[in-house]
Design an enzyme around this catalytic site. Structure first.
Site, mmCIF file in Angstrom:
data_model
loop_
_atom_site.group_PDB
_atom_site.id
_atom_site.type_symbol
_atom_site.label_atom_id
_atom_site.label_comp_id
_atom_site.label_asym_id
_atom_site.label_seq_id
_atom_site.Cartn_x
_atom_site.Cartn_y
_atom_site.Cartn_z
ATOM 1 N N ASP A 207 0.820 -1.215 0.000
ATOM 2 C CA ASP A 207 0.000 0.000 0.000
ATOM 3 C C ASP A 207 0.858 1.271 0.000
ATOM 4 O O ASP A 207 1.894 1.323 0.677
ATOM 5 C CB ASP A 207 -0.863 -0.028 1.274
ATOM 6 C CG ASP A 207 -1.944 1.023 1.284
ATOM 7 O OD1 ASP A 207 -2.789 1.002 0.376
ATOM 8 O OD2 ASP A 207 -1.956 1.858 2.210
ATOM 9 N N GLU A 262 14.570 -14.975 -0.629
ATOM 10 C CA GLU A 262 14.930 -16.161 0.163
ATOM 11 C C GLU A 262 13.868 -17.252 0.006
ATOM 12 O O GLU A 262 14.061 -18.387 0.402
ATOM 13 C CB GLU A 262 15.030 -15.796 1.655
ATOM 14 C CG GLU A 262 16.199 -14.883 1.978
ATOM 15 C CD GLU A 262 16.102 -14.386 3.424
ATOM 16 O OE1 GLU A 262 15.504 -15.091 4.275
ATOM 17 O OE2 GLU A 262 16.611 -13.280 3.683
HETATM 18 O O1 TEU Z 1 -4.659 3.944 -1.524
HETATM 19 C C1 TEU Z 1 -3.839 4.937 -1.914
HETATM 20 C C2 TEU Z 1 -4.640 6.133 -1.977
HETATM 21 O O2 TEU Z 1 -4.600 6.773 -1.004
HETATM 22 C C3 TEU Z 1 -5.617 6.565 -3.031
HETATM 23 O O3 TEU Z 1 -5.981 5.671 -3.942
HETATM 24 C C4 TEU Z 1 -6.752 7.105 -2.258
HETATM 25 O O4 TEU Z 1 -7.667 6.107 -1.962
HETATM 26 C C5 TEU Z 1 -7.482 8.188 -2.941
HETATM 27 O O5 TEU Z 1 -6.589 9.075 -3.457
HETATM 28 C C6 TEU Z 1 -8.397 8.843 -1.946
HETATM 29 O O6 TEU Z 1 -8.841 10.043 -2.415
HETATM 30 C C7 TEU Z 1 -4.355 3.058 -0.522
HETATM 31 C C8 TEU Z 1 -5.524 2.126 -0.394
HETATM 32 O O7 TEU Z 1 -5.736 1.485 -1.602
HETATM 33 C C9 TEU Z 1 -6.684 2.911 0.092
HETATM 34 O O8 TEU Z 1 -7.845 2.138 0.151
HETATM 35 C C10 TEU Z 1 -6.345 3.453 1.452
HETATM 36 O O9 TEU Z 1 -7.381 4.252 1.914
HETATM 37 C C11 TEU Z 1 -5.065 4.264 1.420
HETATM 38 O O10 TEU Z 1 -4.033 3.620 0.717
HETATM 39 C C12 TEU Z 1 -4.559 4.468 2.813
HETATM 40 O O11 TEU Z 1 -4.078 3.258 3.325
#
Ligand code: TEU
Length: 547
Positions: A207, A262
Site C-alpha cells: 500500500d 529467500e
Molecule cells: O490507496 C492509496 C490512496 O490513497 C488513493 O488511492 C486514495 O484512496 C485516494 O486518493 C483517496 O482520495 C491506498 C488504499 O488502496 C486505500 O484504500 C487506502 O485508503 C489508502 O491507501 C490508505 O491506506
C-alpha cells in the site's frame, strides 16, 4: 525485452483478482464479508480462470479506513475470521491452482496499534515517539500544525495529542505514519514480511508504496494538494515532493526484495501513484518490486489515440527495466470502470459519485466497460480485475449520506463523497436476501436495486453475459499465452476510431465509433454477442480474431 527475462515467472503474465473481503461473500451472516465466505466461493474464481487473488487487508483493525488502518499486522480481524480460517482459504486456493497475495500497509498503522499507543503515552522526546513523526507545532504556543501538508482524505496531515505535540498522518487522523528513518521500524516490518511468507502466501500488494520516506526537516510543499501525485496539475518530473517518491524509498524496497528472494516464486506489487510512467518504472527496476499498478492506464479515457499512447509508453518504460507492464481498470479506490467510462469527465480519483452528481448512462458504461476489458485482457503483461467487474457491476451512485463510511466523506464534510460506491457487497443470487451476499439479508453497505440483474446466477451459462465474456477472454488469453506475448500494432486498423493489435497470433480489434469491417479469420471472442451484420463491429465493441 532482454533475453535474461524469465518468462516462466508467474507474475509476469498473471491475471490477479482483487478480493475486497468486506464485500465478496458473507459466511456468518453479520453483513460483513469474511474468509468463510471467500472459501465457500473460491470455485467460482477457478471457473472464472484467474491465476491469483489479492486480498485487501483483513488484519486486525478498528476499520476506520476499511482495514487500511492496521492495529496488528500478524493476525486476522475477528470481523473476517481467524488465522486458521486464513490457512484454510490459502490451502484451498492453492489446491485449485490459485495463488494468494496479501495487502501490506507499511506507511501507516492504526492509532490503536500498541506501538502508537505507547508513543502517545511515553511523551515528547521518548524513543517510543521516534517510531512515528511527532513534532511541536508552529505559532506562539505550538497551536498550528508543523507544516502545510494536506491529507489525501482532506484537511491537515497533523493531529495534536493532549501534551501539545502533533503527529503526522498522510491519510486519516486514525492512521499515524511510521518513521522509516528509524531502523526499528524497518526491523518490525521485516518481521511482518516473514510472518506472511512463512505462512505460505505468494506475495504482497504494498500500500502507498511511494510514501514511507519523508524529506528531512519536513519542509512545506510548494503546492498544497490532496492528490496522490502531489499535484492537481500534470506532475512535474523534476520536482521532488517531500513525501511522495523520495529516493530513500528504494533502499527499503530493495531490503524487502532480498527477503522475498529467500523464498521460492514470491512476488510483490507496488501501489504507487507515481506519474509519468518513466518515473513509476523506477519502482520495478531489477532488485525492487516485481510489478507496479499501471495507474496511467487506469486513468485513461475510452479513446483510440489515448489508449495507443498509454500502451506504447507502458510497454516501453516497463520494458526498459525488464518488468512486465500491468493493466488495471478498477479497484476499491476508484469509480468502477463500467460507470466511469460513460462520462467524458469524472470527479478526481477518490472523490466518488453521489446522488447530486449527474447520473451515468448505465448501458453506455457497460458497453464501454466490457470493451475496455476485452481490449486490456489481450495485452501482454499482467492484468488486475476487481471483484464484481466480471459481472459488469456498476458503481453505486445514489448511496445516501447516512450510509457513507469512507473517511474522505467525513474529512471533507461530504464535499467529496468518497469511495463507498465501488465497495458495495456483491450480488450472487438475484432472488436471495442481500442478493445472495449472505443468507440473512444484512449488508454493511446497502446494495442498489439495479444489482439484481447483475447477480452471478443471472449470468452463469448465459451466452453474451458479462460473466461468460470474462471467462472466455481469460480462457483464450491462457490458450494463446497472451500474457507472455509481444504486441504489434496493425497500423491499417489504427486511426481515430479504431485500434488493432496482434499478440501471439490473436488480432484484437477495438472500435470506438461508427462501424468497422472485421478482417477475416476465426472469431475467438467478442463483446458484441449479437453481431447484427456478420463481420461488422459496432461502436464500443471489441473482437479477438485468430490469425
Ligand atoms: O490507496 C492509496 C490512496 O490513497 C488513493 O488511492 C486514495 O484512496 C485516494 O486518493 C483517496 O482520495 C491506498 C488504499 O488502496 C486505500 O484504500 C487506502 O485508503 C489508502 O491507501 C490508505 O491506506
Amino acid at each position: 525485452m532482454s533475453s535474461d527475462v524469465n518468462k516462466n515467472e508467474w507474475w509476469r503474465s498473471a491475471v490477479i483478482y482483487q478480493i475486497y473481503p468486506r464485500s465478496f461473500a458473507d459466511g456468518n451472516g453479520d453483513g460483513m464479508g469474511d474468509l468463510q465466505g471467500v472459501e465457500a466461493n473460491l470455485e467460482s474464481l477457478k471457473e472464472l480462470g484467474v491465476d491469483a487473488v489479492w486480498f485487501s487487508p483483513f488484519m486486525t483493525s478498528p476499520q476506520k479506513d476499511a482495514g487500511y488502518d492496521v492495529s496488528n499486522y500478524k493476525d486476522i480481524d475477528p470481523l473476517f475470521g481467524t488465522l486458521a480460517d486464513f490457512d484454510s482459504v490459502l490451502s484451498k486456493a492453492h489446491s485449485l491452482g490459485i495463488r494468494v497475495i496479501v495487502d501490506l500497509v507499511p506507511n501507516h498503522c492504526s492509532e490503536e496499534h500498541p506501538l502508537f499507543q505507547a508513543a502517545v503515552a511515553a511523551g515528547p522526546g521518548s524513543p517510543e515517539r521516534e517510531m512515528f513523526h511527532f513534532r511541536d507545532g508552529k505559532g506562539e504556543n505550538g497551536e498550528l500544525p508543523p507544516n502545510n501538508w494536506q491529507s489525501v482524505f482532506g484537511g491537515p496531515t497533523w493531529t495534536q495529542v493532549p501534551d501539545g505535540q502533533w503527529y503526522l498522518h498522510i491519510f486519516d487522523s486514525s492512521q499515524p505514519d511510521w518513521n522509516w528513518e528509524n531502523p526499528l521500524v524497518k526491523e518490525f516490518f521485516d518481521g511482518v514480511f516473514r510472518f506472511w511468507l512463512d505462512r505460505g502466501v505468494d506475495g504482497f500488494r504494498v500500500d502507498v508504496a511511494h510514501a514511507l520516506i519523508k524529506e528531512p526537516g519536513l519542509p512545506d510543499v510548494a503546492e498544497t494538494s490532496s492528490s496522490m501525485t502531489g499535484s492537481d496539475e500534470e506532475p512535474n518530473d523534476d520536482q521532488a515532493h517531500p513525501h511522495w517518491g523520495q529516493e530513500g524509498v528504494h533502499d527499503i524496497i530493495r531490503g524487502w526484495r532480498r527477503i522475498i528472494e529467500e523464498y521460492d516464486d514470491r512476488a510483490m506489487a507496488a501501489e504507487a501513484w507515481i506519474l509519468p510512467l518513466s518515473k513509476m518504472a523506477k519502482w520495478v527496476r531489477p532488485g525492487e518490486y516485481h510489478q507496479a499498478f499501471n495507474f496511467a492506464y487506469l486513468e485513461g479515457k475510452w479513446d483510440a489515440s489515448a489508449l495507443h499512447k498509454v500502451v506504447d509508453e507502458s510497454l516501453e518504460e516497463f520494458g526498459k527495466v525488464e518488468a512486465p507492464s500491468t493493466w488495471v481498470l478498477s479497484n476499491h479506490d476508484v469509480i468502477r470502470h463500467t460507470t466511469r467510462l460513460s462520462y467524458d469527465q469524472v470527479p478526481k480519483q477518490g472523490d466518488g459519485i453521489g446522488p447530486d452528481y449527474p447520473q451515468p448512462d448505465e448501458a453506455l458504461g457497460l458497453r464501454r466497460g466490457r470493451a475496455a476489458t476485452a481490449f486490456m485482457l489481450g495485452l501482454p503483461g499482467s492484468s488486475y480485475i476487481y471483484q464484481g467487474e466480471e459481472l459488469g457491476l456498476p458503481e453505486h451512485t445514489t448511496l445516501e449520506a447516512k450510509f457513507r463510511q469512507d473517511p474522505t466523506f467525513f474529512r471533507t464534510k461530504g464535499e467529496r463523497v468518497g469511495r463507498d460506491g465501488c465497495r458495495v457487497p456483491l450480488p450472487w443470487d438475484a432472488d436471495a436476501p442481500a442478493f445472495g451476499f449472505n443468507s440473512t439479508g444484512k449488508a454493511w453497505l446497502p446494495q442498489p436495486e439495479n444489482f439484481r440483474s447483475y447477480a452471478r446466477n443471472q449470468q452463469r451459462g448465459i451466452p453474451g453475459s458479462t460473466l461468460e465474456l470474462y471467462k472466455r477472454l481469460l480462457a483464450v488469453r491462457k490458450d494463446f499465452n497472451l500474457g507472455n506475448g509481444e504486441l504489434k500494432w496493425h497500423e491499417d486498423l489504427c486511426d481515430d476510431s479504431t485500434l488493432g493489435y496482434e499478440n501471439n497470433g490473436v488480432l484484437v480489434v477495438a472500435n470506438f465509433a461508427g462501424q468497422v469491417a472485421l478482417p477475416s479469420g476465426e472469431l475467438l471472442v467478442t463483446t458484441q454477442h449479437d453481431l447484427s451484420v456478420e463481420g461488422v463491429l459496432e461502436a464500443d465493441q471489441v473482437a479477438w480474431i485468430k490469425l
